[in-house]
Design a protein around this motif. Structure first.
Motif, PDB file in Angstrom:
ATOM      1  N   GLY A 134       6.816  -4.402  15.205  1.00 53.83           N
ATOM      2  CA  GLY A 134       7.132  -4.239  13.792  1.00 53.83           C
ATOM      3  C   GLY A 134       5.905  -3.968  12.950  1.00 53.83           C
ATOM      4  N   TYR A 135       4.838  -4.689  13.253  1.00 53.50           N
ATOM      5  CA  TYR A 135       3.604  -4.475  12.488  1.00 53.50           C
ATOM      6  C   TYR A 135       3.072  -3.067  12.708  1.00 53.50           C
ATOM      7  CZ  TYR A 135      -1.168  -4.880  10.844  1.00 53.50           C
ATOM      8  OH  TYR A 135      -2.350  -4.660  10.181  1.00 53.50           O
ATOM      9  N   MET A 136       3.137  -2.576  13.939  1.00 53.90           N
ATOM     10  CA  MET A 136       2.631  -1.234  14.212  1.00 53.90           C
ATOM     11  C   MET A 136       3.437  -0.179  13.475  1.00 53.90           C
ATOM     12  SD  MET A 136       1.561  -1.362  18.240  1.00 53.90           S
ATOM     13  CE  MET A 136       1.018   0.345  18.156  1.00 53.90           C
ATOM     14  N   VAL A 137       4.746  -0.380  13.360  1.00 54.49           N
ATOM     15  CA  VAL A 137       5.580   0.569  12.617  1.00 54.49           C
ATOM     16  C   VAL A 137       5.151   0.629  11.155  1.00 54.49           C
ATOM     17  CG1 VAL A 137       7.914   1.016  11.767  1.00 54.49           C
ATOM     18  CG2 VAL A 137       7.561   0.385  14.158  1.00 54.49           C
ATOM     19  N   VAL A 138       4.933  -0.541  10.550  1.00 57.31           N
ATOM     20  CA  VAL A 138       4.523  -0.580   9.146  1.00 57.31           C
ATOM     21  C   VAL A 138       3.121   0.012   8.974  1.00 57.31           C
ATOM     22  CG1 VAL A 138       4.036  -2.099   7.202  1.00 57.31           C
ATOM     23  CG2 VAL A 138       5.988  -2.568   8.679  1.00 57.31           C
ATOM     24  N   LEU A 139       2.204  -0.345   9.868  1.00 61.91           N
ATOM     25  CA  LEU A 139       0.829   0.150   9.794  1.00 61.91           C
ATOM     26  C   LEU A 139       0.780   1.669   9.884  1.00 61.91           C
ATOM     27  CD1 LEU A 139      -2.287  -0.268   9.920  1.00 61.91           C
ATOM     28  CD2 LEU A 139      -2.032  -0.517  12.398  1.00 61.91           C
ATOM     29  N   LEU A 140       1.479   2.242  10.856  1.00 64.99           N
ATOM     30  CA  LEU A 140       1.451   3.691  11.038  1.00 64.99           C
ATOM     31  C   LEU A 140       2.238   4.399   9.942  1.00 64.99           C
ATOM     32  CD1 LEU A 140       1.827   3.773  14.911  1.00 64.99           C
ATOM     33  CD2 LEU A 140      -0.253   4.075  13.562  1.00 64.99           C
ATOM     34  N   SER A 141       3.253   3.738   9.372  1.00 61.28           N
ATOM     35  CA  SER A 141       3.948   4.314   8.216  1.00 61.28           C
ATOM     36  C   SER A 141       3.003   4.450   7.022  1.00 61.28           C
ATOM     37  CB  SER A 141       5.150   3.443   7.838  1.00 61.28           C
ATOM     38  OG  SER A 141       6.091   3.393   8.887  1.00 61.28           O
TER      39      SER A 141
ATOM     40  N   PHE B  73       0.838  -1.199   0.000  1.00 63.23           N
ATOM     41  CA  PHE B  73       0.000   0.000   0.000  1.00 63.23           C
ATOM     42  C   PHE B  73       0.875   1.252   0.000  1.00 63.23           C
ATOM     43  CE2 PHE B  73      -3.718  -2.424   2.008  1.00 63.23           C
ATOM     44  CZ  PHE B  73      -4.475  -2.365   0.849  1.00 63.23           C
ATOM     45  N   ILE B  74       1.904   1.249   0.841  1.00 66.12           N
ATOM     46  CA  ILE B  74       2.799   2.403   0.921  1.00 66.12           C
ATOM     47  C   ILE B  74       3.439   2.687  -0.437  1.00 66.12           C
ATOM     48  CG2 ILE B  74       4.988   3.211   1.911  1.00 66.12           C
ATOM     49  CD1 ILE B  74       4.192   1.740   4.498  1.00 66.12           C
ATOM     50  N   TRP B  75       3.923   1.639  -1.081  1.00 65.46           N
ATOM     51  CA  TRP B  75       4.570   1.827  -2.381  1.00 65.46           C
ATOM     52  C   TRP B  75       3.575   2.254  -3.453  1.00 65.46           C
ATOM     53  CZ3 TRP B  75       8.816   3.004  -4.588  1.00 65.46           C
ATOM     54  CH2 TRP B  75       9.026   2.732  -5.941  1.00 65.46           C
ATOM     55  N   SER B  76       2.338   1.827  -3.343  1.00 63.81           N
ATOM     56  CA  SER B  76       1.364   2.096  -4.406  1.00 63.81           C
ATOM     57  C   SER B  76       0.997   3.571  -4.499  1.00 63.81           C
ATOM     58  CB  SER B  76       0.102   1.247  -4.207  1.00 63.81           C
ATOM     59  OG  SER B  76      -0.564   1.613  -3.018  1.00 63.81           O
ATOM     60  N   TYR B  77       0.876   4.259  -3.374  1.00 58.61           N
ATOM     61  CA  TYR B  77       0.484   5.668  -3.467  1.00 58.61           C
ATOM     62  C   TYR B  77       1.481   6.612  -2.803  1.00 58.61           C
ATOM     63  CZ  TYR B  77      -1.837   3.982   0.821  1.00 58.61           C
ATOM     64  OH  TYR B  77      -2.134   3.365   2.007  1.00 58.61           O
ATOM     65  N   ALA B  78       2.717   6.179  -2.601  1.00 60.01           N
ATOM     66  CA  ALA B  78       3.747   7.095  -2.116  1.00 60.01           C
ATOM     67  C   ALA B  78       4.017   8.161  -3.173  1.00 60.01           C
ATOM     68  CB  ALA B  78       5.036   6.335  -1.802  1.00 60.01           C
ATOM     69  N   PRO B  79       4.202   9.418  -2.787  1.00 58.25           N
ATOM     70  CA  PRO B  79       4.491  10.470  -3.777  1.00 58.25           C
ATOM     71  C   PRO B  79       5.706  10.118  -4.611  1.00 58.25           C
ATOM     72  CG  PRO B  79       4.020  11.423  -1.617  1.00 58.25           C
ATOM     73  CD  PRO B  79       4.129   9.940  -1.416  1.00 58.25           C
ATOM     74  N   ARG B  80       5.573  10.277  -5.919  1.00 55.16           N
ATOM     75  CA  ARG B  80       6.669   9.915  -6.829  1.00 55.16           C
ATOM     76  C   ARG B  80       7.745  10.990  -6.889  1.00 55.16           C
ATOM     77  NH1 ARG B  80       4.440   6.415 -11.897  1.00 55.16           N
ATOM     78  NH2 ARG B  80       2.807   5.256 -10.814  1.00 55.16           N
ATOM     79  N   ASP B  81       7.317  12.251  -6.814  1.00 54.20           N
ATOM     80  CA  ASP B  81       8.270  13.356  -6.901  1.00 54.20           C
ATOM     81  C   ASP B  81       8.667  13.765  -5.488  1.00 54.20           C
ATOM     82  OD1 ASP B  81       9.807  15.480  -7.525  1.00 54.20           O
ATOM     83  OD2 ASP B  81       8.252  16.652  -8.541  1.00 54.20           O
ATOM     84  N   LYS B  82       9.905  13.451  -5.116  1.00 56.12           N
ATOM     85  CA  LYS B  82      10.350  13.785  -3.761  1.00 56.12           C
ATOM     86  C   LYS B  82      10.430  15.290  -3.544  1.00 56.12           C
ATOM     87  CE  LYS B  82      13.001   9.519  -3.165  1.00 56.12           C
ATOM     88  NZ  LYS B  82      14.334   8.922  -2.863  1.00 56.12           N
ATOM     89  N   GLN B  83      10.517  16.080  -4.624  1.00 59.15           N
ATOM     90  CA  GLN B  83      10.564  17.528  -4.464  1.00 59.15           C
ATOM     91  C   GLN B  83       9.239  18.087  -3.976  1.00 59.15           C
ATOM     92  OE1 GLN B  83      11.867  19.089  -8.234  1.00 59.15           O
ATOM     93  NE2 GLN B  83      13.984  18.386  -7.952  1.00 59.15           N
ATOM     94  N   GLU B  84       8.150  17.297  -4.148  1.00 59.87           N
ATOM     95  CA  GLU B  84       6.850  17.758  -3.678  1.00 59.87           C
ATOM     96  C   GLU B  84       6.739  17.697  -2.157  1.00 59.87           C
ATOM     97  OE1 GLU B  84       4.094  15.232  -5.615  1.00 59.87           O
ATOM     98  OE2 GLU B  84       4.158  16.307  -7.523  1.00 59.87           O
ATOM     99  N   LEU B  85       7.606  16.915  -1.527  1.00 58.75           N
ATOM    100  CA  LEU B  85       7.540  16.752  -0.081  1.00 58.75           C
ATOM    101  C   LEU B  85       8.267  17.895   0.617  1.00 58.75           C
ATOM    102  CD1 LEU B  85       8.253  12.921   0.189  1.00 58.75           C
ATOM    103  CD2 LEU B  85       6.047  14.072   0.169  1.00 58.75           C
ATOM    104  N   ARG B  86       7.679  18.390   1.650  1.00 54.97           N
ATOM    105  CA  ARG B  86       8.287  19.416   2.479  1.00 54.97           C
ATOM    106  C   ARG B  86       8.511  18.839   3.868  1.00 54.97           C
ATOM    107  NH1 ARG B  86       4.045  21.449  -0.376  1.00 54.97           N
ATOM    108  NH2 ARG B  86       4.492  23.045  -1.929  1.00 54.97           N
ATOM    109  N   TRP B  87       9.568  19.302   4.506  1.00 55.86           N
ATOM    110  CA  TRP B  87       9.875  18.758   5.824  1.00 55.86           C
ATOM    111  C   TRP B  87       8.730  18.986   6.796  1.00 55.86           C
ATOM    112  CZ3 TRP B  87      13.279  15.275   6.632  1.00 55.86           C
ATOM    113  CH2 TRP B  87      14.409  15.192   5.833  1.00 55.86           C
ATOM    114  N   MET B  88       8.004  20.087   6.630  1.00 54.55           N
ATOM    115  CA  MET B  88       6.887  20.349   7.519  1.00 54.55           C
ATOM    116  C   MET B  88       5.808  19.284   7.388  1.00 54.55           C
ATOM    117  SD  MET B  88       5.667  22.188   9.910  1.00 54.55           S
ATOM    118  CE  MET B  88       6.870  23.510   9.856  1.00 54.55           C
ATOM    119  N   SER B  89       5.733  18.620   6.227  1.00 51.10           N
ATOM    120  CA  SER B  89       4.719  17.593   6.033  1.00 51.10           C
ATOM    121  C   SER B  89       4.927  16.431   7.002  1.00 51.10           C
ATOM    122  CB  SER B  89       4.761  17.078   4.591  1.00 51.10           C
ATOM    123  OG  SER B  89       4.492  18.117   3.673  1.00 51.10           O
ATOM    124  N   PHE B  90       6.192  16.121   7.322  1.00 50.02           N
ATOM    125  CA  PHE B  90       6.456  15.016   8.244  1.00 50.02           C
ATOM    126  C   PHE B  90       6.007  15.358   9.659  1.00 50.02           C
ATOM    127  CE2 PHE B  90       9.305  14.199   4.724  1.00 50.02           C
ATOM    128  CZ  PHE B  90       9.210  12.824   4.567  1.00 50.02           C
TER     129      PHE B  90
END
Length: 309
Positions: A205-212, A151-168
């Motif tokens: 481990g599962y919780m880390v993946v789920l929340l990611s 799921f993470i790979w399927s809709y992760a943003p493709r353009d890393k430039q679109e991400l801003r540190w504030m988003s994290f």
């Protein structure tokens, strides 16, 4: 669930059949789980009183899964649950085939496949006599963990430039929530029992993946301003998925809850549907957000040419 389907899917076959199958399987499953909750709640409370771990922290926690529905209610659950994910996958395929998308749909289909494997494993876990550790439960846990990675790979943003540190920073609520939930169930995970360390690490481990997965859905919403409705639908679906797993963790390791089976399946089904809905909304939003081509203006005829004509 049908109002968002493109091209009036309910009126067309086989998409219409899949929607009817999804609605019917959902209704049967939720009704059966509701009946099980109403009829078994007293037995669950007897097997594991809500305050047993609080009043007696030295006692080995019991497992409410010991009280399971039987008879026709059990069969309704076993028949309807395996139909849910295939119906959603079929609806997604028929709604988006031949349409370009920024979502990696191949990865999304693999994630749905592992969700289906997890559903089957958890069904077997409740059908066979309980063991310690519950191998089928952890098979299901692993299948859902792999599903979240896809799921993470399927809709992760493709353009890393679109991400801003504030988003994290906006993802911190998921981190705090995970820390709080794990702290609540940690005592039950590390009780003196066989494979306690492996069990605690597996859940962590599962919780880390789920929340990611939740953080990734949030980053998609922040990064893609032109597909807000699609990203919001995916994020809402992931949050409901997190809630479903949280109820499982609480009822398995801490205490019983009223209507726990119904709540687990209701949030799980609605969460998966919203994630699928976000996938087939995304191409439509992308088309609407593109600027329409303006017709080229015809050159005006010079006045001298008009006079000569």
């Amino acid at each position: 669930m049908s109002s968002d389907a493109p091209d009036s899917s309910l009126t067309k076959s086989p998409a219409g059949f899949l929607y009817v199958l999804l609605i019917a399987a959902t209704a049967v499953n939720l009704t059966a789980n509701l009946i099980a909750d109403v009829t078994l709640f007293r037995l669950d409370a007897t097997l594991c009183p809500p305050d047993v771990t609080m009043c007696h922290p030295d006692l080995t926690p019991c497992h409410p899964e010991q009280a399971q529905p039987a008879g026709w209610v059990s069969w309704l659950i076993r028949i309807s649950k395996p139909m849910l994910v295939p119906a959603l996958a079929g609806i997604l395929f028929l709604s988006t085939r031949g349409v370009a998308s920024t979502i990696r749909r191949g990865s999304f289909y693999v994630a749905l496949l592992f969700c289906w494997v997890g559903d089957i494993a958890l069904l077997i876990s409740t059908a066979v006599p309980s063991t310690e550790p519950d191998y089928f439960f952890f098979v299901g846990l692993g299948a859902f963990g792999v599903a979240h990675l896809f799921f993470i790979w399927s809709y992760a943003p493709r353009d890393k430039q679109e991400l801003r540190w504030m988003s994290f920073v906006y993802g911190l609520p998921f981190v705090v929530y995970g820390y709080t939930l794990y702290s609540v169930i940690y005592h039950s995970l590390v009780e003196p029992k066989q494979h306690a360390t492996v069990q605690a690490l597996s859940i962590a481990g599962y919780m880390v993946v789920l929340l990611s997965n939740g953080v990734t859905a949030l980053l998609r919403l922040r990064a893609n301003t032109q597909i807000r409705e699609s990203s919001a639908s995916i994020l809402a679906g992931v949050v409901l998925f997190v809630q479903s797993d949280s109820i499982i963790a609480i009822t398995r390791y801490v205490s019983v809850m009223p209507l726990e089976r119904f709540s687990i399946m209701a949030t799980y089904i609605l969460g998966l549907y919203l994630m699928v809905r976000g996938c087939f909304l995304e191409p439509r939003e992308g088309q609407l957000s593109r600027p329409t081509a303006q017709p080229e203006a015809r050159p005006e005829t010079p006045p001298t040419m008009q006079a000569a004509a």
